[in-house]
Scaffold this active site. Structure first.
Site, PDB file in Angstrom:
ATOM      1  N   ASP A  53       1.675  -8.671  -2.104  1.00 41.19           N
ATOM      2  CA  ASP A  53       0.289  -8.224  -2.218  1.00 41.19           C
ATOM      3  C   ASP A  53       0.252  -6.758  -2.662  1.00 41.19           C
ATOM      4  OD1 ASP A  53      -2.688  -8.651  -1.439  1.00 41.19           O
ATOM      5  OD2 ASP A  53      -2.130  -6.765  -0.477  1.00 41.19           O
ATOM      6  N   TRP A 102       0.838  -1.197   0.000  1.00 42.27           N
ATOM      7  CA  TRP A 102       0.000   0.000   0.000  1.00 42.27           C
ATOM      8  C   TRP A 102       0.878   1.255   0.000  1.00 42.27           C
ATOM      9  CZ3 TRP A 102      -4.117   1.196   4.387  1.00 42.27           C
ATOM     10  CH2 TRP A 102      -4.826   2.342   4.057  1.00 42.27           C
ATOM     11  N   SER A 152     -10.736  -9.455  -0.039  1.00 44.55           N
ATOM     12  CA  SER A 152     -10.196  -8.692   1.078  1.00 44.55           C
ATOM     13  C   SER A 152     -11.397  -8.076   1.768  1.00 44.55           C
ATOM     14  CB  SER A 152      -9.238  -7.611   0.575  1.00 44.55           C
ATOM     15  OG  SER A 152      -8.682  -6.884   1.651  1.00 44.55           O
ATOM     16  N   TYR A 171      -3.250   1.262  -5.469  1.00 48.00           N
ATOM     17  CA  TYR A 171      -2.070   1.690  -4.732  1.00 48.00           C
ATOM     18  C   TYR A 171      -1.210   2.577  -5.626  1.00 48.00           C
ATOM     19  CZ  TYR A 171      -3.152  -1.960  -1.267  1.00 48.00           C
ATOM     20  OH  TYR A 171      -3.747  -2.761  -0.314  1.00 48.00           O
ATOM     21  N   HIS A 179     -11.626  -6.033  -3.566  1.00 49.08           N
ATOM     22  CA  HIS A 179     -10.949  -5.126  -2.648  1.00 49.08           C
ATOM     23  C   HIS A 179     -11.943  -4.452  -1.698  1.00 49.08           C
ATOM     24  CE1 HIS A 179      -7.442  -2.006  -2.288  1.00 49.08           C
ATOM     25  NE2 HIS A 179      -7.770  -2.548  -1.133  1.00 49.08           N
TER      26      HIS A 179
END
Length: 327
Positions: free
Chosen positions: A52, A21, A153, A57, A122
């Protein structure tokens, strides 16, 4: 490095992996390509084989950097990415089959690969988990060879439990740490019974569990730890795991008393890995020393059963009443 099987994916992945991230810089700062590439290369050098990322991002730059580095290596490194958060507004109604398919195609291009090892929804709105056609799309994409596997997620245990009712869901990425213990109850048991891999994210509670913050700590305006404490940008559970900052500092002081002269980072990671249901933990990294500190958790003095119990007592005393019922 130890490796664990990530549920029904069958992938043998490093138990300590990496989240991206904030890859290439801290939250709210500009993306630094050189720094990002160095972090990913070093992670692979150290035995990390699972990375990941997500299309949002750094506006696709994280995906592009991870793909570039992995393609340049001879080792087999598995890439997990995510889609859905680009939707604006991010609502159940905007989750449509053609749009999601396009996002997957875009991620294939960003990563520079023909097949994505793991694609994850997501953190979609809760209603999305009750739409079989969404999961059917990802079944189709696996059948077409564009995805090796797919998962979700999630923000809430409720969402995780609903997601694993779909046979094609291979993994669940969920916030799990010393301050967010609820997943280890019913969800872990159900996931293990269905051979669903668990990816533990936010292991350090947005840095709270590093033990480095004080009441005078400040954060840049673009940092979610500045603007999202009350959920102004997205689910507030993503920021400090939903824990009030001052209360979290009190709990951290109590944790430090259990682990005098030891790294709280190491203990936080070891605490998560003490659960064999967890496939891997994915702390984020913006600087090489952070990666090195995370890796050192694997060789540091281990966490004892007595210490595990004391951590749970601190959770019960300081944290549980604030967060346990919410996520």
């Amino acid at each position: 490095m130890n490796y664990r099987t990530l549920g029904k994916t069958g992938l043998k992945i490093s138990e300590l992996s990496i989240g991206t991230w904030q890859l290439g810089g801290t939250w709210g700062s500009d993306f630094n390509f050189k720094n990002a590439e160095e972090i990913v290369h070093t992670a692979i050098d150290k035995g990390i084989n699972f990375i990941d990322t997500a299309d949002v991002y750094s506006d696709r730059l994280s995906e592009k950097t991870v793909g570039k580095v992995v393609r340049s290596r001879s080792e087999e490194v598995y890439i997990a990415t995510k889609c859905g958060r680009q939707l604006n507004p991010h609502t159940n109604a905007t989750y449509q089959i053609p749009v999601l398919r396009k996002y997957v195609e875009d991620s294939l291009t960003n990563l520079g690969v023909d097949r994505i090892d793991l694609m994850q929804l997501h953190c979609p709105p809760t209603e999305v988990y009750y739409r079989p056609e969404i999961f059917g799309l990802f079944d189709d994409l696996v059948e077409e060879g564009k995805l090796r596997s797919y998962g979700v997620s999630v923000e809430k245990v409720e969402e995780a439990l609903k997601a694993i009712e779909y046979p094609g869901v291979s993994t669940v990425q969920i916030i799990f740490n010393m301050f967010r213990q609820r997943p280890s109850e019913l969800f872990f048991r159900e996931a293990k019974a269905k051979n669903v891999g668990i990816i533990a994210r936010v292991p350090l509670a947005s840095g709270l569990l590093t033990g480095k913050f004080t009441k005078t700590s400040t954060f840049a305006e673009g940092d979610h730890r500045f603007f999202n404490r009350d959920g102004a940008g997205f689910d507030k559970g993503e920021t400090f795991s939903g824990v009030n900052f001052d209360l979290g500092l009190e709990a951290v002081d109590a944790l430090k008393a259990i682990f005098p002269n030891q790294s709280l980072v190491h203990k936080a990671i070891q605490w998560i890995l003490a659960f064999d249901e967890v496939g891997c933990v994915i702390p984020g990294v913006s600087k090489l020393p952070q990666l090195e500190s995370n890796l050192a958790a694997l060789t540091a003095e281990g966490i004892s059963q007595s210490e595990l119990l004391q951590v749970n007592e601190i959770y019960e005393k300081y944290i549980k009443r604030e967060v346990h019922h919410l996520w």
